[in-house]
Design a protein around this motif. Structure first.
Motif, mmCIF file in Angstrom:
data_model
loop_
_atom_site.group_PDB
_atom_site.id
_atom_site.type_symbol
_atom_site.label_atom_id
_atom_site.label_comp_id
_atom_site.label_asym_id
_atom_site.label_seq_id
_atom_site.Cartn_x
_atom_site.Cartn_y
_atom_site.Cartn_z
ATOM 1 N N THR A 146 0.842 -1.208 0.000
ATOM 2 C CA THR A 146 0.000 0.000 0.000
ATOM 3 C C THR A 146 0.875 1.255 0.000
ATOM 4 N N ALA A 147 1.943 1.216 0.807
ATOM 5 C CA ALA A 147 2.833 2.377 0.863
ATOM 6 C C ALA A 147 3.534 2.579 -0.481
ATOM 7 N N ARG A 148 3.994 1.509 -1.111
ATOM 8 C CA ARG A 148 4.640 1.643 -2.430
ATOM 9 C C ARG A 148 3.661 2.155 -3.473
ATOM 10 N N MET A 149 2.438 1.627 -3.427
ATOM 11 C CA MET A 149 1.410 2.079 -4.379
ATOM 12 C C MET A 149 1.102 3.557 -4.167
ATOM 13 N N ALA A 150 1.011 3.955 -2.891
ATOM 14 C CA ALA A 150 0.741 5.383 -2.606
ATOM 15 C C ALA A 150 1.903 6.243 -3.106
ATOM 16 N N ALA A 151 3.149 5.752 -2.897
ATOM 17 C CA ALA A 151 4.313 6.504 -3.364
ATOM 18 C C ALA A 151 4.317 6.593 -4.891
ATOM 19 N N LEU A 152 4.000 5.482 -5.558
ATOM 20 C CA LEU A 152 3.934 5.506 -7.025
ATOM 21 C C LEU A 152 2.833 6.441 -7.514
ATOM 22 N N ASN A 153 1.683 6.389 -6.866
ATOM 23 C CA ASN A 153 0.581 7.285 -7.240
ATOM 24 C C ASN A 153 0.994 8.745 -7.082
ATOM 25 N N GLU A 154 1.671 9.028 -5.983
ATOM 26 C CA GLU A 154 2.138 10.401 -5.735
ATOM 27 C C GLU A 154 3.130 10.820 -6.821
ATOM 28 N N LYS A 155 4.015 9.903 -7.169
ATOM 29 C CA LYS A 155 5.011 10.176 -8.196
ATOM 30 C C LYS A 155 4.335 10.437 -9.544
ATOM 31 N N PHE A 156 3.348 9.578 -9.853
ATOM 32 C CA PHE A 156 2.623 9.767 -11.116
ATOM 33 C C PHE A 156 1.855 11.085 -11.134
ATOM 34 N N LYS A 157 1.285 11.465 -10.005
ATOM 35 C CA LYS A 157 0.550 12.733 -9.936
ATOM 36 C C LYS A 157 1.498 13.902 -10.208
ATOM 37 N N GLU A 158 2.697 13.820 -9.597
ATOM 38 C CA GLU A 158 3.681 14.877 -9.819
ATOM 39 C C GLU A 158 4.092 14.934 -11.287
ATOM 40 N N LYS A 159 4.287 13.751 -11.913
ATOM 41 C CA LYS A 159 4.637 13.726 -13.339
ATOM 42 C C LYS A 159 3.508 14.296 -14.169
ATOM 43 N N ASP A 160 2.263 13.940 -13.796
ATOM 44 C CA ASP A 160 1.103 14.475 -14.521
ATOM 45 C C ASP A 160 1.063 15.997 -14.398
ATOM 46 N N LYS A 161 1.361 16.513 -13.198
ATOM 47 C CA LYS A 161 1.367 17.974 -13.006
ATOM 48 C C LYS A 161 2.439 18.619 -13.884
ATOM 49 N N LYS A 162 3.618 18.018 -13.932
ATOM 50 C CA LYS A 162 4.707 18.561 -14.743
ATOM 51 C C LYS A 162 4.330 18.526 -16.219
ATOM 52 N N LEU A 163 3.740 17.390 -16.634
ATOM 53 C CA LEU A 163 3.325 17.290 -18.030
ATOM 54 C C LEU A 163 2.270 18.348 -18.355
ATOM 55 N N GLU A 164 1.351 18.541 -17.445
ATOM 56 C CA GLU A 164 0.294 19.545 -17.641
ATOM 57 C C GLU A 164 0.920 20.936 -17.754
ATOM 58 N N GLU A 165 1.904 21.211 -16.887
ATOM 59 C CA GLU A 165 2.571 22.521 -16.949
ATOM 60 C C GLU A 165 3.308 22.687 -18.273
ATOM 61 N N VAL A 166 3.980 21.583 -18.696
ATOM 62 C CA VAL A 166 4.708 21.667 -19.969
ATOM 63 C C VAL A 166 3.738 21.914 -21.108
ATOM 64 N N ARG A 167 2.602 21.262 -21.124
ATOM 65 C CA ARG A 167 1.585 21.482 -22.160
ATOM 66 C C ARG A 167 1.086 22.915 -22.151
ATOM 67 N N LYS A 168 0.801 23.395 -20.935
ATOM 68 C CA LYS A 168 0.303 24.780 -20.833
ATOM 69 C C LYS A 168 1.355 25.764 -21.359
ATOM 70 N N ASN A 169 2.598 25.507 -20.963
ATOM 71 C CA ASN A 169 3.677 26.401 -21.435
ATOM 72 C C ASN A 169 3.825 26.322 -22.949
ATOM 73 N N LYS A 170 3.700 25.113 -23.507
ATOM 74 C CA LYS A 170 3.802 24.943 -24.963
ATOM 75 C C LYS A 170 2.667 25.663 -25.652
ATOM 76 N N GLU A 171 1.455 25.489 -25.126
ATOM 77 C CA GLU A 171 0.294 26.145 -25.692
ATOM 78 C C GLU A 171 0.419 27.667 -25.568
ATOM 79 N N ALA A 172 0.929 28.102 -24.429
ATOM 80 C CA ALA A 172 1.104 29.543 -24.241
ATOM 81 C C ALA A 172 2.135 30.069 -25.220
ATOM 82 N N MET A 173 3.171 29.306 -25.474
ATOM 83 C CA MET A 173 4.196 29.726 -26.414
ATOM 84 C C MET A 173 3.642 29.754 -27.833
#
Length: 145
Positions: free
Chosen positions: A113-140
């Protein structure tokens, strides 16, 4: 022939391998001379005495039989106690093994459960970064147009 008190020693002929003597014991009292040489006569046993002896033998047999049965019962009881103790020890060992297995499974579940929670947290952070990169690309892209 020589006399030594109550004993008379009479030397027999000499032999090549040794000497031979005859020893005669004389009784010290006149009463001792009348010792019967024939075996004692058995006294006759009565029917009552025979019955009494048979009853005594039966009592001894029953007593022996009771002792044997008592010993067998004690051995059987001891065997039951040994089996009962072995069953209790086996039961205790099973309980301990079951508790250890349960604890191990719970620890594994918590770790998973702890590993799954850590992986989920990691994936959420990656999703946030990807979302930011998309927004920045779109803004550019919008900024270029």
């Amino acid at each position: 022939m020589e006399n030594f008190g109550d004993i008379q020693v009479k030397e027999l002929n000499k032999r090549a391998c040794g000497q031979a003597f005859e020893v005669i014991l004389s009784p010290s009292t006149p009463e001792a001379k009348c010792v019967p040489l024939s075996p004692l006569k058995k006294k006759t046993t009565s029917l009552e005495e025979i019955k009494r002896k048979l009853e005594a033998a039966e009592d001894r047999r029953k007593s022996y039989e009771a002792d044997v049965l008592k010993q067998l019962a004690e051995k059987r009881e001891h065997g039951k106690e040994v089996v009962q103790k072995a069953l209790e020890e086996d039961c205790n060992l099973r309980k301990v093994a079951q508790e250890k297995l349960t604890q191990k499974m719970e620890a594994n579940k918590e770790n998973r459960t702890a590993r799954m929670a850590a992986l989920n947290e990691k994936f959420k952070e990656k999703d946030k970064k990807l979302e930011e990169v998309r927004k920045n690309k779109e803004a550019m892209k919008e900024g270029e147009n």
